[in-house]
Scaffold this motif. Structure first.
Motif, PDB file in Angstrom:
ATOM      1  N   ARG A  54       2.576   0.084 -11.270  1.00  0.00           N
ATOM      2  CA  ARG A  54       2.774  -0.361  -9.887  1.00  0.00           C
ATOM      3  C   ARG A  54       1.557  -1.132  -9.394  1.00  0.00           C
ATOM      4  NH1 ARG A  54       6.607   0.211  -5.589  1.00  0.00           N
ATOM      5  NH2 ARG A  54       5.673  -1.030  -3.925  1.00  0.00           N
ATOM      6  N   MET A  55       0.359  -0.665  -9.727  1.00  0.00           N
ATOM      7  CA  MET A  55      -0.848  -1.373  -9.303  1.00  0.00           C
ATOM      8  C   MET A  55      -0.951  -2.749  -9.950  1.00  0.00           C
ATOM      9  SD  MET A  55      -3.775   1.597  -8.935  1.00  0.00           S
ATOM     10  CE  MET A  55      -3.397   2.479 -10.448  1.00  0.00           C
ATOM     11  N   ASP A  56      -0.324  -2.911 -11.117  1.00  0.00           N
ATOM     12  CA  ASP A  56      -0.321  -4.211 -11.782  1.00  0.00           C
ATOM     13  C   ASP A  56       0.484  -5.237 -11.000  1.00  0.00           C
ATOM     14  OD1 ASP A  56      -1.231  -5.696 -14.072  1.00  0.00           O
ATOM     15  OD2 ASP A  56       0.849  -5.740 -14.782  1.00  0.00           O
ATOM     16  N   ARG A  57       1.273  -4.773 -10.028  1.00  0.00           N
ATOM     17  CA  ARG A  57       2.010  -5.665  -9.131  1.00  0.00           C
ATOM     18  C   ARG A  57       1.216  -5.980  -7.867  1.00  0.00           C
ATOM     19  NH1 ARG A  57       8.134  -3.199  -8.746  1.00  0.00           N
ATOM     20  NH2 ARG A  57       8.792  -3.607 -10.891  1.00  0.00           N
ATOM     21  N   ASP A  58      -0.053  -5.745  -7.895  1.00  0.00           N
ATOM     22  CA  ASP A  58      -0.938  -6.001  -6.762  1.00  0.00           C
ATOM     23  C   ASP A  58      -0.638  -5.060  -5.601  1.00  0.00           C
ATOM     24  OD1 ASP A  58      -3.072  -7.288  -5.550  1.00  0.00           O
ATOM     25  OD2 ASP A  58      -1.794  -8.749  -4.553  1.00  0.00           O
ATOM     26  N   THR A  59      -0.348  -3.792  -5.940  1.00  0.00           N
ATOM     27  CA  THR A  59      -0.121  -2.752  -4.942  1.00  0.00           C
ATOM     28  C   THR A  59      -1.292  -1.781  -4.945  1.00  0.00           C
ATOM     29  OG1 THR A  59       2.288  -2.856  -5.189  1.00  0.00           O
ATOM     30  CG2 THR A  59       1.376  -0.852  -4.239  1.00  0.00           C
ATOM     31  N   ASP A  60      -1.788  -1.443  -3.771  1.00  0.00           N
ATOM     32  CA  ASP A  60      -2.790  -0.386  -3.651  1.00  0.00           C
ATOM     33  C   ASP A  60      -2.087   0.960  -3.689  1.00  0.00           C
ATOM     34  OD1 ASP A  60      -4.963  -2.105  -3.400  1.00  0.00           O
ATOM     35  OD2 ASP A  60      -4.739  -2.250  -1.225  1.00  0.00           O
ATOM     36  N   VAL A  61      -2.562   1.864  -4.522  1.00  0.00           N
ATOM     37  CA  VAL A  61      -1.963   3.184  -4.661  1.00  0.00           C
ATOM     38  C   VAL A  61      -2.989   4.253  -4.289  1.00  0.00           C
ATOM     39  CG1 VAL A  61      -1.002   4.877  -6.259  1.00  0.00           C
ATOM     40  CG2 VAL A  61      -0.270   2.494  -6.386  1.00  0.00           C
ATOM     41  N   THR A  83      -4.168   5.763   6.498  1.00  0.00           N
ATOM     42  CA  THR A  83      -4.527   4.596   5.685  1.00  0.00           C
ATOM     43  C   THR A  83      -3.617   3.399   5.933  1.00  0.00           C
ATOM     44  OG1 THR A  83      -3.155   5.412   3.853  1.00  0.00           O
ATOM     45  CG2 THR A  83      -5.482   6.053   3.859  1.00  0.00           C
ATOM     46  N   TYR A  84      -2.755   3.491   6.943  1.00  0.00           N
ATOM     47  CA  TYR A  84      -1.820   2.407   7.271  1.00  0.00           C
ATOM     48  C   TYR A  84      -0.966   2.018   6.062  1.00  0.00           C
ATOM     49  CZ  TYR A  84      -4.851   2.044  11.347  1.00  0.00           C
ATOM     50  OH  TYR A  84      -5.576   2.325  12.484  1.00  0.00           O
ATOM     51  N   ALA A  85      -0.444   3.027   5.373  1.00  0.00           N
ATOM     52  CA  ALA A  85       0.372   2.780   4.190  1.00  0.00           C
ATOM     53  C   ALA A  85       1.705   2.136   4.583  1.00  0.00           C
ATOM     54  CB  ALA A  85       0.625   4.077   3.435  1.00  0.00           C
ATOM     55  N   ASP A  86       2.254   1.362   3.656  1.00  0.00           N
ATOM     56  CA  ASP A  86       3.548   0.721   3.866  1.00  0.00           C
ATOM     57  C   ASP A  86       4.701   1.589   3.379  1.00  0.00           C
ATOM     58  OD1 ASP A  86       2.359  -1.745   4.823  1.00  0.00           O
ATOM     59  OD2 ASP A  86       1.767  -2.099   2.746  1.00  0.00           O
ATOM     60  N   ALA A  87       4.401   2.603   2.553  1.00  0.00           N
ATOM     61  CA  ALA A  87       5.449   3.481   2.034  1.00  0.00           C
ATOM     62  C   ALA A  87       4.816   4.762   1.515  1.00  0.00           C
ATOM     63  CB  ALA A  87       6.241   2.796   0.924  1.00  0.00           C
ATOM     64  N   LEU A  88       5.628   5.821   1.515  1.00  0.00           N
ATOM     65  CA  LEU A  88       5.227   7.116   0.974  1.00  0.00           C
ATOM     66  C   LEU A  88       6.263   7.552  -0.055  1.00  0.00           C
ATOM     67  CD1 LEU A  88       3.708   9.873   0.903  1.00  0.00           C
ATOM     68  CD2 LEU A  88       5.055  10.536   2.925  1.00  0.00           C
ATOM     69  N   VAL A  89       5.799   7.971  -1.224  1.00  0.00           N
ATOM     70  CA  VAL A  89       6.677   8.487  -2.271  1.00  0.00           C
ATOM     71  C   VAL A  89       6.328   9.951  -2.489  1.00  0.00           C
ATOM     72  CG1 VAL A  89       7.424   8.290  -4.672  1.00  0.00           C
ATOM     73  CG2 VAL A  89       6.892   6.220  -3.354  1.00  0.00           C
ATOM     74  N   LEU A  90       7.283  10.853  -2.217  1.00  0.00           N
ATOM     75  CA  LEU A  90       7.096  12.284  -2.405  1.00  0.00           C
ATOM     76  C   LEU A  90       7.784  12.705  -3.699  1.00  0.00           C
ATOM     77  CD1 LEU A  90       7.851  13.579   1.216  1.00  0.00           C
ATOM     78  CD2 LEU A  90       5.602  13.335   0.146  1.00  0.00           C
ATOM     79  N   LEU A  91       7.017  13.252  -4.624  1.00  0.00           N
ATOM     80  CA  LEU A  91       7.552  13.636  -5.931  1.00  0.00           C
ATOM     81  C   LEU A  91       7.540  15.155  -6.086  1.00  0.00           C
ATOM     82  CD1 LEU A  91       5.725  10.951  -8.113  1.00  0.00           C
ATOM     83  CD2 LEU A  91       8.076  10.881  -7.270  1.00  0.00           C
ATOM     84  N   SER A  92       8.614  15.688  -6.650  1.00  0.00           N
ATOM     85  CA  SER A  92       8.710  17.134  -6.860  1.00  0.00           C
ATOM     86  C   SER A  92       9.459  17.386  -8.156  1.00  0.00           C
ATOM     87  CB  SER A  92       9.420  17.788  -5.672  1.00  0.00           C
ATOM     88  OG  SER A  92      10.768  17.351  -5.593  1.00  0.00           O
ATOM     89  N   ASP A  93      10.228  18.464  -8.213  1.00  0.00           N
ATOM     90  CA  ASP A  93      10.983  18.778  -9.419  1.00  0.00           C
ATOM     91  C   ASP A  93      12.487  18.618  -9.210  1.00  0.00           C
ATOM     92  OD1 ASP A  93      11.281  20.848  -7.687  1.00  0.00           O
ATOM     93  OD2 ASP A  93      10.584  22.417  -9.051  1.00  0.00           O
ATOM     94  N   VAL A  94      12.884  17.969  -8.104  1.00  0.00           N
ATOM     95  CA  VAL A  94      14.295  17.731  -7.806  1.00  0.00           C
ATOM     96  C   VAL A  94      14.497  16.233  -7.619  1.00  0.00           C
ATOM     97  CG1 VAL A  94      16.218  18.291  -6.269  1.00  0.00           C
ATOM     98  CG2 VAL A  94      14.436  19.993  -6.694  1.00  0.00           C
ATOM     99  N   ARG A 149       0.863  -1.185   0.000  1.00  0.00           N
ATOM    100  CA  ARG A 149       0.000   0.000   0.000  1.00  0.00           C
ATOM    101  C   ARG A 149       0.898   1.233   0.000  1.00  0.00           C
ATOM    102  NH1 ARG A 149      -4.599   0.078   4.387  1.00  0.00           N
ATOM    103  NH2 ARG A 149      -5.035  -1.842   3.204  1.00  0.00           N
ATOM    104  N   VAL A 150       0.820   2.018  -1.060  1.00  0.00           N
ATOM    105  CA  VAL A 150       1.733   3.137  -1.246  1.00  0.00           C
ATOM    106  C   VAL A 150       0.940   4.419  -1.469  1.00  0.00           C
ATOM    107  CG1 VAL A 150       3.596   4.093  -2.665  1.00  0.00           C
ATOM    108  CG2 VAL A 150       3.465   1.628  -2.273  1.00  0.00           C
ATOM    109  N   VAL A 151       1.332   5.478  -0.758  1.00  0.00           N
ATOM    110  CA  VAL A 151       0.802   6.814  -1.008  1.00  0.00           C
ATOM    111  C   VAL A 151       1.811   7.562  -1.867  1.00  0.00           C
ATOM    112  CG1 VAL A 151       0.175   9.028   0.038  1.00  0.00           C
ATOM    113  CG2 VAL A 151      -0.553   6.901   1.111  1.00  0.00           C
ATOM    114  N   VAL A 152       1.337   8.170  -2.952  1.00  0.00           N
ATOM    115  CA  VAL A 152       2.205   8.910  -3.864  1.00  0.00           C
ATOM    116  C   VAL A 152       1.723  10.352  -3.913  1.00  0.00           C
ATOM    117  CG1 VAL A 152       3.112   9.093  -6.209  1.00  0.00           C
ATOM    118  CG2 VAL A 152       2.606   6.838  -5.243  1.00  0.00           C
ATOM    119  N   LYS A 153       2.601  11.274  -3.517  1.00  0.00           N
ATOM    120  CA  LYS A 153       2.259  12.696  -3.531  1.00  0.00           C
ATOM    121  C   LYS A 153       2.893  13.362  -4.742  1.00  0.00           C
ATOM    122  CE  LYS A 153       2.694  17.228  -2.639  1.00  0.00           C
ATOM    123  NZ  LYS A 153       3.648  18.202  -3.221  1.00  0.00           N
TER     124      LYS A 153
END
Length: 438
Positions: A106-113, A228-239, A74-78
């Motif tokens: 990523r969802m095709d790998r059975d990951t909730d996004v 949401t009890y996520a297993d990971a967080l991915v923070l995306l920006s311009d760097v 379960r991954v949160v992507v910002k």
């Protein structure tokens, strides 16, 4: 009888009606409006190629935590504003398509996004003819109202290429501050996931005020990750990741792993850009907040989203703290509204950090009007905020208890002011003495 002076005469009745003349630079039907992208069914699910090359300092890193992110279920992507808009500030269908391609792979790998999407205000600037990011609240809210519609439309269109639906979840800080509303948001997001839809979360900028805001969507992403009890967080920006200074400066050093505070010593992080509110400083703060909740974080650029969600060998990795806070303590410290403040003497502050209950004898001042069961800020003798907790008394009762020992109080007032089980302290106050004597 009506005043006939307002009645048009015959010459007025025969005149041609006034027609609004559009400026020559405005082509009616094309300028200042959104042009939706096409819905072309996707034929494959692949991660986009990264922007960085193998010789980049931001690429090729490995660690146990990165392995955890790679396998997270379960991954949160910002995603930041600048990643969703073009040079004019309008929603960019092409950019959103690239992001959706990576998320779908990523969802095709059975990951909730779960997506936390900035960009409502930025996306509303172009259609409303705003050349610069608005600074007054009313115009910000108007831009958000116009932009949120277009942003949701593009997310829905892009995921429709894969036959997938989205669900829009708009939150305010007051939603997170109340446990019942936070649980409702959590249930909504969970149900969307169960129905194989992608939750698109954003702050509800159309109603949020400057006093009741998350501050930036990086912080919102951290709170959603915990909610949401996520297993990971991915923070995306311009760097591409975290540097110890502006990466454009000579000698800037890339920081691949942040295991604790010492890895951030000497780091100078900047503020938000032209369209966003959360600069690198906000992202580092949000990453550390998520790590306090026991959630690993990967920070990189949106151009590297494919590499981030695929192997997680790009960007900066923030390691989670081993002593993960409980859901209640995290909520009390970082989301709940404070109804007032209790000020402590040195002895009470030291006892509190040894996880003892707060007694009336250690309270020197009470601020605010509150009722029993509300959350209060707890301030030490030097004025620093050291924790929060649920108070057992209303403000009027507590004011009469200040500085008194338990034995001197009536039976109904002999409970702790705040019980240790309903108290949480901030990690940066650990083992502080406050000048107390033994």
């Amino acid at each position: 009888m009506n005043d006939m002076s307002d009645t048009p005469d015959a010459s007025d009745m025969s005149a041609e009606p006034t027609v609004f003349e559009y400026p020559a630079s405005l082509e009616f039907g094309t300028d200042a409006v959104h042009q939706p992208g096409p819905v072309i069914p996707a034929t494959s699910k692949e991660f986009p190629d990264p922007e960085v090359t193998e010789d980049s300092p931001a690429y090729g890193h490995q660690s146990d935590v990165r392995h955890t992110i790679r396998g997270a279920k379960r991954v949160v992507v910002k995603i930041g504003s600048s990643s969703l808009t073009d040079e004019t500030g309008r929603v960019s269908p092409d950019r959103i398509d690239v992001i959706a391609d990576a998320l779908e792979a990523r969802m095709d790998r059975d990951t909730d996004v779960i997506v936390v999407s900035s960009g409502a205000v930025a996306c509303g600037m172009g259609p409303l003819g705003l050349a610069q990011k608005p600074t007054d609240l009313a115009t910000k809210q108007a831009a958000a109202a116009a932009g949120q519609v277009l942003l949701a439309q593009e997310w829905a269109r892009s995921f429709a290429r894969y036959g997938r639906s989205i669900g829009q979840v708009l939150l305010t800080a007051s939603d997170a501050a109340r446990r019942d509303r936070a649980r409702n948001a959590q249930r909504t997001i969970d149900r969307l996931r169960q129905l194989k839809a992608v939750p698109i979360v954003n702050e509800n900028d159309t109603v949020a005020t400057s006093e009741m805001r998350f501050g930036d969507n990086d912080r919102l992403a951290s709170l959603v990750s915990h909610l949401t009890y996520a297993d990971a967080l991915v923070l995306l920006s311009d760097v591409a990741g975290l540097y110890d200074r502006n990466p454009a400066e000579p000698g800037a050093r890339f920081i691949a792993e942040v295991k604790g505070s010492k890895d951030l010593r000497g780091v100078v992080a900047g503020d938000g850009g032209r369209l966003g509110t959360g600069g690198m400083a906000a992202k580092v703060s949000a990453a550390r907040l998520a790590s306090r909740a026991g959630i690993p974080v990967l920070l990189t650029s949106t151009e590297n989203i494919g590499a981030a969600l695929d192997q997680a060998r790009v960007g900066t990795c923030f390691w989670p703290r081993e002593d993960r806070l409980s859901a209640w303590k995290f909520w009390v410290l970082y989301a709940a509204d404070s109804a007032g403040t209790v000020h402590l003497d040195a002895g009470a502050a030291a006892a509190m950090e040894r996880h003892n209950s707060l007694l009336a004898v250690g309270v020197v001042q009470v601020d605010g009007a509150f009722t029993s069961g509300e959350v209060l800020d707890i301030v030490g003798p030097d004025g620093d905020l050291i924790g929060r907790g649920e108070v057992n008394y209303d403000s009027a009762t507590l004011e009469g208890m200040v500085g008194k020992s338990t034995a001197d109080l009536p039976d109904f007032a002999q409970r702790p002011v705040i019980h240790a089980d309903y108290m949480a302290t901030y990690s940066n106050r650990q083992s502080r003495v406050y000048g107390a004597t033994s």
